[in-house]
Design an enzyme around this catalytic site. Structure first.
Site, PDB file in Angstrom:
ATOM      1  CB  THR A  49      32.789  72.682  44.363  1.00  0.00           C
ATOM      2  OG1 THR A  49      33.186  72.902  45.734  1.00  0.00           O
ATOM      3  CG2 THR A  49      33.742  73.437  43.440  1.00  0.00           C
ATOM      4  CB  CYS A  50      29.746  69.227  46.527  1.00  0.00           C
ATOM      5  SG  CYS A  50      31.373  68.453  46.559  1.00  0.00           S
ATOM      6  CG  ASN A  51      33.112  69.844  49.803  1.00  0.00           C
ATOM      7  OD1 ASN A  51      32.155  69.468  50.463  1.00  0.00           O
ATOM      8  ND2 ASN A  51      33.951  69.006  49.222  1.00  0.00           N
ATOM      9  CD  GLU A 114      38.839  67.558  45.594  1.00  0.00           C
ATOM     10  OE1 GLU A 114      38.770  67.031  44.476  1.00  0.00           O
ATOM     11  OE2 GLU A 114      38.395  68.676  45.850  1.00  0.00           O
ATOM     12  CB  ALA A 115      43.062  65.412  41.372  1.00  0.00           C
ATOM     13  CD  GLN A 116      34.933  66.273  41.600  1.00  0.00           C
ATOM     14  OE1 GLN A 116      34.998  65.770  42.723  1.00  0.00           O
ATOM     15  NE2 GLN A 116      33.810  66.392  40.940  1.00  0.00           N
ATOM     16  N   GLY A 189      22.024  61.708  37.742  1.00  0.00           N
ATOM     17  CA  GLY A 189      22.850  62.849  37.348  1.00  0.00           C
ATOM     18  C   GLY A 189      24.024  62.380  36.511  1.00  0.00           C
ATOM     19  CB  ALA A 190      24.651  62.041  33.133  1.00  0.00           C
ATOM     20  CB  SER A 192      31.849  67.192  36.003  1.00  0.00           C
ATOM     21  OG  SER A 192      31.307  67.998  37.029  1.00  0.00           O
TER      22      SER A 192
END
Length: 468
Positions: A49-51, A114-116, A189-190, A192
């Site tokens: 992910t981004c993190n 965060e729930a993502q 960017g489209a 998630s």
């Protein structure tokens, strides 16, 4: 077998390192298959992910599995193994379970709660399942982690402590622009993350949105979704970035591309108002030089990491952590109890063999015994044996669910001379509180695996073969 988690996150590595290691969706299958081709890895799935970038693996040996994972990540990132491991961590056995449950609950996120991340774990597992790189162990672990995450969000208010990195970035943009209502936003960017950003922009009252995406149909689909919700929206090709940026007040980028998508050549800084970039990509979508342009503010993951690094969870985080701890204890107890089942099965099989042998002996001694009498004798003997075995087999399952309980199964195998291959039990080193010991930096673990250096990392579990 050993359950391992090896990875990097915003806790252990700066963004410049994370973006080198990040695994894009189009590369994930290749990395998974490379992991399974290594000598010691039996199962694997990757959360990128981004993190964070984390590999969850089942390995034949601890140190062998650790070396396999670190070498694959180093090769993928083009980094030296020694340089990369300075920022990596490893969890094993129960500590790996606890870590994944905490991640799924949102407790390890940059924005706590965060729930993502739940959707990201589900997607990561799905990719690995489709690639055929997960087996029973990781399947059960991933499914339970998803259930734990759902339970935490259902039973606590942790969601209120942090919606997502997107919401935090847009909050910064709102401050810089004096509000988002009526503003014009360009979304690059489209995927998630782009969909999440679009939803947040809609809730913030954005005036109009233009979506630029590599795949036109996906950009148009997201634009149509916004229009359905009453937000004016359209889609453009990536080669229209320059004009779209000159039109926008806010640019949100989340492409997952390798290399900068937005450079100084795309940005006109003439007579115009402030321009804010929210760069949520890993690697970064916006070239560092863009932040130096007059009137331009760039909010990226590094900015958010610095600001949120001191964030502490409140009471809801404590409640969530308590649920995670409870679920970890339950999961490990269930695993230990399940592991003793082959021993119990082998014991009952041995008892049945003894009964059968004695009945054959009876037949040879009393060949004239009437059939109904013989059948009643057989039923009586079997009932006696079943009753004798019932209490100890039930009790050994109960005891096996406690920390260190695998010793009871060992005792049964020794006392009744059960075949260890038939009654194989996978042992897990446990701490006295029921949580498996097992976390360290990868650098420490690799040093501990070197000849003559095993004492540097205490409490490593016993391993198979040469690693024992």
């Amino acid at each position: 077998m050993n359950l391992l988690t090896v990875g990097l996150s915003h806790h252990s590595a700066p963004v410049r390192v994370l973006e080198r290691v990040a695994i894009g969706a189009d590369e994930l299958g290749k990395v998974l298959h490379e992991l399974l081709q290594r000598d010691h890895i039996c199962e694997a799935f990757v959360v990128s992910t981004c993190n964070r970038v984390e590999v969850y693996a089942v390995a034949e040996t601890f140190h062998g599995g650790l070396e396999d994972v670190t070498s694959v990540l180093a090769r993928h990132s083009g980094s030296d193994v020694a340089e990369l491991t300075d920022h990596m961590y490893v969890f094993y056995a129960g500590a790996a379970v606890e870590h994944l449950f905490s991640v799924a609950a949102g407790l390890d996120s940059m924005v706590v709660g965060e729930a993502q991340i739940l959707g990201q774990i589900r997607q990561s597992y799905g990719v690995a399942d489709e690639a055929g790189t997960v087996g029973r162990t990781l399947h059960e672990l991933a499914q339970q982690a998803l259930r734990v995450g759902k339970r935490v969000h259902a039973e606590t208010g942790i969601d209120s402590e942090g919606a997502s990195v997107v919401s935090e970035a847009l909050a910064d943009a709102e401050t810089e622009l004096g509000g988002l209502a009526g503003r014009r936003a360009l979304l690059v960017g489209a995927g998630s993350m782009g969909g999440l950003a679009a939803a947040q922009l809609r809730r913030a009252g954005i005036g109009e949105v233009v979506i630029a995406n590599r795949t036109a149909v996906n950009g148009e689909r997201l634009a149509e979704s916004l229009r359905t919700d009453g937000v004016p929206a359209s889609a453009v090709a990536l080669d229209g970035l320059r004009s779209a940026i000159s039109w926008a007040d806010l640019v949100v980028t989340c492409t997952g591309a390798v290399g900068a998508v937005v450079t100084t050549e795309h940005v006109e800084t003439g007579d115009r108002g402030p321009l804010v970039f929210c760069d949520l990509g890993l690697p970064r979508d916006t070239a560092p030089e863009v932040a130096e342009l007059p009137g331009v503010t760039v909010v990226d993951l590094a900015t958010l990491q610095r600001r949120l690094s001191e964030q502490q969870g409140g009471n809801e985080s404590e409640r969530a952590a308590a649920i995670v701890a409870e679920e970890v204890r339950g999961y490990l107890a269930a695993q230990r109890s399940a592991e003793v089942t082959p021993t119990v099965t082998a014991l009952r099989k041995r008892a049945a063999e003894v009964v059968d042998a004695e009945l054959l002996r009876l037949d040879s001694k009393l060949p004239a015994l009437e059939g109904d009498v013989r059948d009643e004798l057989a039923r009586t003997v079997r009932r006696v044996v079943d009753k004798l075995l019932h209490a100890p087999t039930v009790r050994v399952k109960q005891l096996a669910s406690t920390p260190g309980g695998s010793g009871y199964a060992d005792a049964l195998r020794e006392l009744f001379e059960l075949d260890p291959q038939t009654a194989a039990v996978l042992g897990t080193a446990q701490a006295d509180d029921g949580r498996a010991r097992g976390s360290a930096s990868v650098a420490e673990a690799r040093r501990a695996g070197a000849p003559g250096a095993r004492d540097e990392l205490r409490d490593l579990p016993a391993q198979d073969g040469d690693d024992r």
